[in-house]
Design an enzyme around this catalytic site. Structure first.
Site, mmCIF file in Angstrom:
data_model
loop_
_atom_site.group_PDB
_atom_site.id
_atom_site.type_symbol
_atom_site.label_atom_id
_atom_site.label_comp_id
_atom_site.label_asym_id
_atom_site.label_seq_id
_atom_site.Cartn_x
_atom_site.Cartn_y
_atom_site.Cartn_z
ATOM 1 N N ASP A 111 -52.029 -42.147 30.907
ATOM 2 C CA ASP A 111 -50.631 -41.756 30.703
ATOM 3 C C ASP A 111 -50.108 -40.788 31.764
ATOM 4 O O ASP A 111 -50.875 -40.038 32.386
ATOM 5 C CB ASP A 111 -50.480 -41.082 29.341
ATOM 6 N N HIS A 162 -43.549 -45.570 29.735
ATOM 7 C CA HIS A 162 -43.824 -44.300 29.040
ATOM 8 C C HIS A 162 -42.600 -43.383 29.081
ATOM 9 O O HIS A 162 -42.734 -42.157 29.053
ATOM 10 C CB HIS A 162 -45.042 -43.619 29.687
ATOM 11 N N HIS A 166 -40.678 -38.430 30.181
ATOM 12 C CA HIS A 166 -41.611 -37.926 29.165
ATOM 13 C C HIS A 166 -40.894 -37.076 28.121
ATOM 14 O O HIS A 166 -41.313 -35.961 27.771
ATOM 15 C CB HIS A 166 -42.752 -37.127 29.795
ATOM 16 N N HIS A 258 -55.403 -39.382 30.650
ATOM 17 C CA HIS A 258 -54.256 -39.011 31.473
ATOM 18 C C HIS A 258 -54.639 -38.948 32.949
ATOM 19 O O HIS A 258 -55.686 -38.384 33.295
ATOM 20 C CB HIS A 258 -53.698 -37.647 31.036
#
Length: 292
Positions: A111, A162, A166, A258
């Site tokens: 991510d 995504h 964010h 991540h």
């Protein structure tokens, strides 16, 4: 003398009787003591219990820990004040999101990238061990680093939207705002790779709502949650990240890692031991692509 004694006794009896009556009258005028707290949690009928927000995970973390089983999600209130209905996603995660691969294979997901420092290291390690994965990319990062989006796709990895920046509160914003955010992110990805297949959406912070799930599905994106979360965003160190993932991964797991959003060297270092370990026990594969 005998008469005097009877008078004294009678006077004493009258005095005692009067004192007793006065005491009883005084007791009746004192308020009852206030009930002290017992320390027992309020029941579900208690208004303060109903007002508690749903817990979605520790700190910033992208979601609840994988040790927390799926719980019944509350009905979200729509923008018009009416109760919304959950979309029919068929998933077993929060708000019907997908939490497993649906096969014996295990999917590694990364991510918040792409990141010019850590994403190339992750790609190099995946290439070394012949593993493909799924990258959940942030739109503004994709716009800033189109070469890394190209490298991800060239190595056979799959892509996941995504969000643009964010935004962990994205799921509670108006539907048109959510839609514009996801479309903008898709456009940034396709500016780098025009024919890129973007099959998934992952809500930042794991803060899913019926609304964001519905918009994602409307755009042909599968809402993607996870099964294993080592909280590597907290930078707990390579050993702890590797230990958690190795212990908790099962056939069908979706592992949350991540490659951006902070110091991710611990995650990169953990992959050095994790990739051969997991590859020796499971089939590691990118989540399947699909046209959007």
């Amino acid at each position: 003398m005998e008469a005097t004694g009877r008078v004294v006794a009678l006077a004493t009896l009258v005095a005692v009787s009067l004192l007793g009556s006065a005491y009883a009258l005084g007791r009746s005028m004192v308020p009852a003591p206030t009930r002290q707290p017992t320390g027992v949690s309020a029941g579900t009928d208690d208004p303060s219990f109903a007002d508690q927000p749903e817990q979605t995970g520790p700190g910033r973390g992208d979601a609840p820990s994988s040790t927390d089983g799926p719980s019944a999600a509350p009905t979200e209130t729509g923008q018009d004040g009416t109760a919304g209905q959950p979309p029919e996603t068929g998933g077993d995660g929060p708000f019907g999101t997908r939490v497993t691969t649906g096969s014996p294979g295990v999917a590694l997901t990364f991510d918040d990238g792409p990141d010019p420092q850590y994403t190339p290291q992750v790609l190099a390690l995946l290439r070394k061990y012949g593993v493909t994965a799924t990258f959940c990319v942030v739109g503004e990062n994709a716009q800033n680093h189109p070469d890394l989006i190209q490298a991800i796709v060239a190595d056979g990895h799959t892509l996941c939207n995504h969000s643009w920046g964010h935004d962990e509160l994205l799921g509670r914003r108006p539907t048109d705002v959510i839609r514009a955010d996801l479309l903008r992110t898709n456009a940034a990805i396709r500016a780098a790779v025009p024919d890129a297949s973007i099959a998934y959406f992952r809500q930042p912070g794991g803060a899913w709502t019926y609304r964001v799930v519905s918009v994602a599905e409307e755009l042909g994106l599968i809402p993607l949650h996870w099964t294993v979360d080592p909280s590597d965003w907290r930078a707990p160190g390579a050993a702890r990240i590797a230990r958690t993932v190795s212990a908790e991964t099962r056939p069908g797991s979706i592992v949350l890692l991540h490659d951006a959003g902070g110091d991710r060297q611990g995650t990169v270092d953990a992959l050095n031991s994790l990739l051969p370990d997991l590859a020796g026990r499971f089939r590691l594969e990118a989540l399947p692509t699909g046209a959007t």
